[in-house]
Design a protein around this motif. Sequence first.
Motif, PDB file in Angstrom:
ATOM      1  N   ASN A 232       6.992  49.607  10.223  1.00  0.00           N
ATOM      2  CA  ASN A 232       5.732  49.158   9.644  1.00  0.00           C
ATOM      3  C   ASN A 232       5.407  47.779  10.190  1.00  0.00           C
ATOM      4  OD1 ASN A 232       3.503  49.064   7.656  1.00  0.00           O
ATOM      5  ND2 ASN A 232       4.753  47.480   6.695  1.00  0.00           N
ATOM      6  N   ILE A 233       4.193  47.638  10.728  1.00  0.00           N
ATOM      7  CA  ILE A 233       3.672  46.344  11.136  1.00  0.00           C
ATOM      8  C   ILE A 233       2.499  46.036  10.220  1.00  0.00           C
ATOM      9  CG2 ILE A 233       2.641  45.002  12.999  1.00  0.00           C
ATOM     10  CD1 ILE A 233       3.996  46.857  14.979  1.00  0.00           C
ATOM     11  N   GLU A 234       2.557  44.906   9.551  1.00  0.00           N
ATOM     12  CA  GLU A 234       1.575  44.624   8.495  1.00  0.00           C
ATOM     13  C   GLU A 234       1.212  43.145   8.481  1.00  0.00           C
ATOM     14  OE1 GLU A 234       1.580  44.625   3.590  1.00  0.00           O
ATOM     15  OE2 GLU A 234       2.858  46.022   4.687  1.00  0.00           O
ATOM     16  N   GLY A 235      -0.043  42.880   8.182  1.00  0.00           N
ATOM     17  CA  GLY A 235      -0.501  41.514   7.995  1.00  0.00           C
ATOM     18  C   GLY A 235      -1.462  41.457   6.831  1.00  0.00           C
ATOM     19  N   GLY A 236      -1.568  40.291   6.200  1.00  0.00           N
ATOM     20  CA  GLY A 236      -2.456  40.219   5.046  1.00  0.00           C
ATOM     21  C   GLY A 236      -2.693  38.803   4.580  1.00  0.00           C
ATOM     22  N   ILE A 237      -3.543  38.697   3.586  1.00  0.00           N
ATOM     23  CA  ILE A 237      -3.867  37.426   2.959  1.00  0.00           C
ATOM     24  C   ILE A 237      -3.855  37.605   1.449  1.00  0.00           C
ATOM     25  CG2 ILE A 237      -6.348  37.889   3.204  1.00  0.00           C
ATOM     26  CD1 ILE A 237      -6.742  34.835   3.412  1.00  0.00           C
ATOM     27  N   LYS A 238      -3.264  36.640   0.742  1.00  0.00           N
ATOM     28  CA  LYS A 238      -3.182  36.656  -0.709  1.00  0.00           C
ATOM     29  C   LYS A 238      -3.823  35.375  -1.251  1.00  0.00           C
ATOM     30  CE  LYS A 238       1.318  39.033  -0.643  1.00  0.00           C
ATOM     31  NZ  LYS A 238       2.719  39.013  -1.149  1.00  0.00           N
TER      32      LYS A 238
ATOM     33  N   ALA B 145      -5.346  41.381   0.423  1.00  0.00           N
ATOM     34  CA  ALA B 145      -5.925  42.239   1.458  1.00  0.00           C
ATOM     35  C   ALA B 145      -4.894  42.398   2.562  1.00  0.00           C
ATOM     36  CB  ALA B 145      -7.217  41.636   2.008  1.00  0.00           C
ATOM     37  N   SER B 146      -4.689  43.629   3.024  1.00  0.00           N
ATOM     38  CA  SER B 146      -3.679  43.871   4.047  1.00  0.00           C
ATOM     39  C   SER B 146      -4.168  44.924   5.026  1.00  0.00           C
ATOM     40  CB  SER B 146      -2.359  44.323   3.408  1.00  0.00           C
ATOM     41  OG  SER B 146      -2.531  45.534   2.699  1.00  0.00           O
ATOM     42  N   ILE B 147      -3.618  44.861   6.230  1.00  0.00           N
ATOM     43  CA  ILE B 147      -3.857  45.849   7.265  1.00  0.00           C
ATOM     44  C   ILE B 147      -2.500  46.217   7.845  1.00  0.00           C
ATOM     45  CG2 ILE B 147      -4.285  44.028   8.982  1.00  0.00           C
ATOM     46  CD1 ILE B 147      -6.224  45.985  10.346  1.00  0.00           C
ATOM     47  N   TYR B 148      -2.295  47.484   8.154  1.00  0.00           N
ATOM     48  CA  TYR B 148      -0.950  47.926   8.539  1.00  0.00           C
ATOM     49  C   TYR B 148      -1.027  49.103   9.506  1.00  0.00           C
ATOM     50  CZ  TYR B 148      -1.735  51.924   5.527  1.00  0.00           C
ATOM     51  OH  TYR B 148      -2.266  53.062   4.975  1.00  0.00           O
ATOM     52  N   GLN B 149       0.105  49.347  10.189  1.00  0.00           N
ATOM     53  CA  GLN B 149       0.305  50.573  10.951  1.00  0.00           C
ATOM     54  C   GLN B 149       1.755  51.012  10.799  1.00  0.00           C
ATOM     55  OE1 GLN B 149      -1.365  51.602  14.979  1.00  0.00           O
ATOM     56  NE2 GLN B 149       0.779  51.428  15.588  1.00  0.00           N
ATOM     57  N   ILE B 150       1.936  52.259  10.382  1.00  0.00           N
ATOM     58  CA  ILE B 150       3.268  52.840  10.225  1.00  0.00           C
ATOM     59  C   ILE B 150       3.457  53.919  11.283  1.00  0.00           C
ATOM     60  CG2 ILE B 150       4.754  54.243   8.746  1.00  0.00           C
ATOM     61  CD1 ILE B 150       3.560  52.843   6.344  1.00  0.00           C
ATOM     62  N   THR B 151       4.539  53.825  12.025  1.00  0.00           N
ATOM     63  CA  THR B 151       4.888  54.836  13.029  1.00  0.00           C
ATOM     64  C   THR B 151       6.133  55.568  12.556  1.00  0.00           C
ATOM     65  OG1 THR B 151       3.981  53.466  14.801  1.00  0.00           O
ATOM     66  CG2 THR B 151       5.470  55.248  15.432  1.00  0.00           C
ATOM     67  N   LYS B 152       6.034  56.903  12.528  1.00  0.00           N
ATOM     68  CA  LYS B 152       7.167  57.725  12.098  1.00  0.00           C
ATOM     69  C   LYS B 152       7.494  58.735  13.189  1.00  0.00           C
ATOM     70  CE  LYS B 152       7.481  59.396   8.010  1.00  0.00           C
ATOM     71  NZ  LYS B 152       7.196  60.127   6.769  1.00  0.00           N
ATOM     72  N   ASN B 153       8.771  58.849  13.470  1.00  0.00           N
ATOM     73  CA  ASN B 153       9.250  59.832  14.437  1.00  0.00           C
ATOM     74  C   ASN B 153      10.027  60.926  13.717  1.00  0.00           C
ATOM     75  OD1 ASN B 153       8.435  58.393  16.951  1.00  0.00           O
ATOM     76  ND2 ASN B 153       9.877  56.852  16.170  1.00  0.00           N
ATOM     77  N   ASN B 154       9.809  62.167  14.154  1.00  0.00           N
ATOM     78  CA  ASN B 154      10.586  63.329  13.695  1.00  0.00           C
ATOM     79  C   ASN B 154      10.255  63.761  12.274  1.00  0.00           C
ATOM     80  OD1 ASN B 154      12.044  63.129  16.162  1.00  0.00           O
ATOM     81  ND2 ASN B 154      13.381  61.597  15.222  1.00  0.00           N
ATOM     82  N   GLN B 155       9.042  63.565  11.820  1.00  0.00           N
ATOM     83  CA  GLN B 155       8.684  63.956  10.461  1.00  0.00           C
ATOM     84  C   GLN B 155       8.679  65.474  10.317  1.00  0.00           C
ATOM     85  OE1 GLN B 155       5.012  62.345   9.054  1.00  0.00           O
ATOM     86  NE2 GLN B 155       5.134  63.314   7.053  1.00  0.00           N
ATOM     87  N   LEU B 156       9.194  65.953   9.168  1.00  0.00           N
ATOM     88  CA  LEU B 156       9.200  67.384   8.854  1.00  0.00           C
ATOM     89  C   LEU B 156       8.014  67.730   7.975  1.00  0.00           C
ATOM     90  CD1 LEU B 156      12.932  68.215   7.984  1.00  0.00           C
ATOM     91  CD2 LEU B 156      11.753  68.532  10.157  1.00  0.00           C
TER      92      LEU B 156
END
Length: 793
Positions: free
Chosen positions: A589-595, A607-618
Amino acid sequence: MKKLYNLSLILLLILAVTNCASAQQSRGTIKGKVSTSDNKPADNVTVALQGTKYGTITNENGEFSFKAPAGNYMLHVSAIGLMTEEKPVVITAGATVTVDFMLKESAHDLKEVSISDTRRKYKVDAPSQSLRLNEPLLEVPQNIQVITSDQVKEQQVFNMLEGVSRNVSGVVLQEHWGNYALMYGRGDRIAAFRNGFNIEATWGPLTEDMSFVDRIEFVKGPAGFMLANGNPSGFYNVVTKKPTGLTHQAFSFSAGSFDNYRATADFDGVITKNGKLQYRLNVMGQKADSWRPNEFTNRFLVAPVLRYKFDDKNMITAEYTYQYQHMSAFGAGYLFSTKGYKDLPVDFTNVPSNGPASDIYDHSAFLNYEHKFNDKWKFTAQGAIFNYKQNGYSYWINSIQTNGDVIRSLGLWDASNRGKYAQAFLNGEVKTGAVKHRILGGVDVGDKYYIADYFQSGALDPENAPFNIYNPNNGPVTLPTFDRSLPLGQRGLGAVSMQHYQSAYVQDELGFFDQKLRLTLAGRYTHVWMSNADVSQAISDNKFSPRIGLSYSINDRTSVYGVYDQSFLPQSGILANGGGNPNPITGNNIEGGIKRDWFGGKWSTTASIYQITKNNQLIANPEDPTGRTVLQLGQTKTHGVEFDARGEIVPGLSLMANYAYTNSEISKDLTASRVGAPVPGFAKHVTNTWLTYRLQSGELKGLGFSAGYLWQLHRYPWSLSTRGTDVPNYFRLDAGTSYQFKRFNVAVNVNNVLNAFLISGGHQDYLNGAGATVYNWQAEAPRNIRASIGYRF
């Protein structure tokens, strides 16, 4: 069950006996006045004798008066956010003693503090100790949202299946069997924690009743400081009620639509006069039918907690919770049609009038020890045992025709779910030159075991006399015969899953420039062994998961952050292509935000923005009628934006509002045929609100009004869908009113005000021999009302 239905009467008897016993003691009177530093009366201030249940609240003139047994005491005066002040007092039987206090705060300060009591229903500033983070939420480089018990009480939410998720951006509740909560966020299932332990199981745990819950913490994304072997989507942590060291009792009774009756009691106090031995006891009983015929869910709960404070540095807490649920067979809420969603009335059911009931017995126990070396360093060790037993049945269908003819089926579902967990961790602070270090390190071990007998099933309808959904007959049927002569340990050998894990972690948050810039460096090493009866061999995996975070305080109320974190999740199953055991999920997970805290910390935004990368999901194989095989995707990517606001905007006006944009797609595929297709189980746009206004003065002071909505757009079902977003959009409006008068509280809530036809659903292509699409869904309750009355003392 008779005890369950008469719980409210039992609670009243307990209260009467307690008051009667107290009245027999010889008492004296203590009275006085509490003033502020500018010589103004201090109202709504708590005055109490340490180590006892005796005390009161000052009136509008700052005056107080109450009776207590003769003896020597320490008299405490306190209000939310103020330092406690105390004086020794001697009470003599039949006499009156006067004690006055002058607070250090001014009348203006006290007014601001009393306002904070309202906003704390929505906003808290620090995570619970079970999250292990020894810092304010504003400084944590991660999106963490905390839901208080007061907030869910105001919404009259009774358990995790009833709308807790509305209070957090991007979290949606998927279909359920009535025994556990299946919550999705950031494109996947989020794990269930309780008091810092990962208790998630394939079919559990039993959803928590809100009567013994203090708060619920939603942690977005991986969190290596808690666990690494889990989904990178995050988890929710249910924190249970503990003794406060003060003596309070609270009772409530609720009644609502569909013969829903509920009673709760909360006892909080001390056992010894020195206040070292403390207790908390929560009791709940509920009887509830459904808007659909032949369905019901009755519950009972008892949750005692004991805490002993040896001194200012050592404390031990023992906690036990028993939840019992007696309900109609699992799956009663699922409906099927070949013509589309909502093809049947909202109150339609497939359940026969003589359908069997399921019983759940859920036990859990915690033991926690804390040792403070000093005001900078603390050691915590804790263990937990969970034992879940289920004697149950489940409904489904064997087939459905386009004319509505259905062959219903009833299956056995006996199960046992056991878990044993242990943790030890150390928190501390140290300085090296101008750099301040917040240190966290520890170990986690866990053992999970699940066994079930779901192999026995039988048809409820003969082939020559099917059940027709357009001309239903829900009368009694001949139930299948099930064999329980052997113990579950033998009957369920084909459905056993086990997991053992051990992990160690260390985290250092380095504070620069007088703690304005904070750099987090952390890592966790985890070993996991797991076995599943559906696969040919056990699986063992090891992984080191790094965590890097950066947080900067622009000022005392505003911070920005960024974080990179990893997780992994061993998985088992039978691959549809016969490729052996599936590879573990690896995710980051790569995430950035402001509180920001606004207007002196009364309310906050994240407020946050993120990207999650998953390998091999069933994912489940939609072409397999047995449900035993799975598909393994090459890679998925989920990205999104989240916004949360909560707190008191102006005096008396509190707001919870959130919005989330989520997009989850297959980015790599072993066959390249599904790249760009959506991943099951999310909604692209989710927004919720809850607004409350309470009159602060005048003859109607204490009268409040609430309203809020849940809105989900562009929804994907939990099962793989090749038809896009054909699940209807979702909009629900709720409203309520309440009145607080001294120690009484009365509330009325109306859910689904617009009486909308609300569902969640998916597809099952293998239930129709002609190859037609089969839609399955669960419908929510139509417009319904809940009324409650409560008393605190």
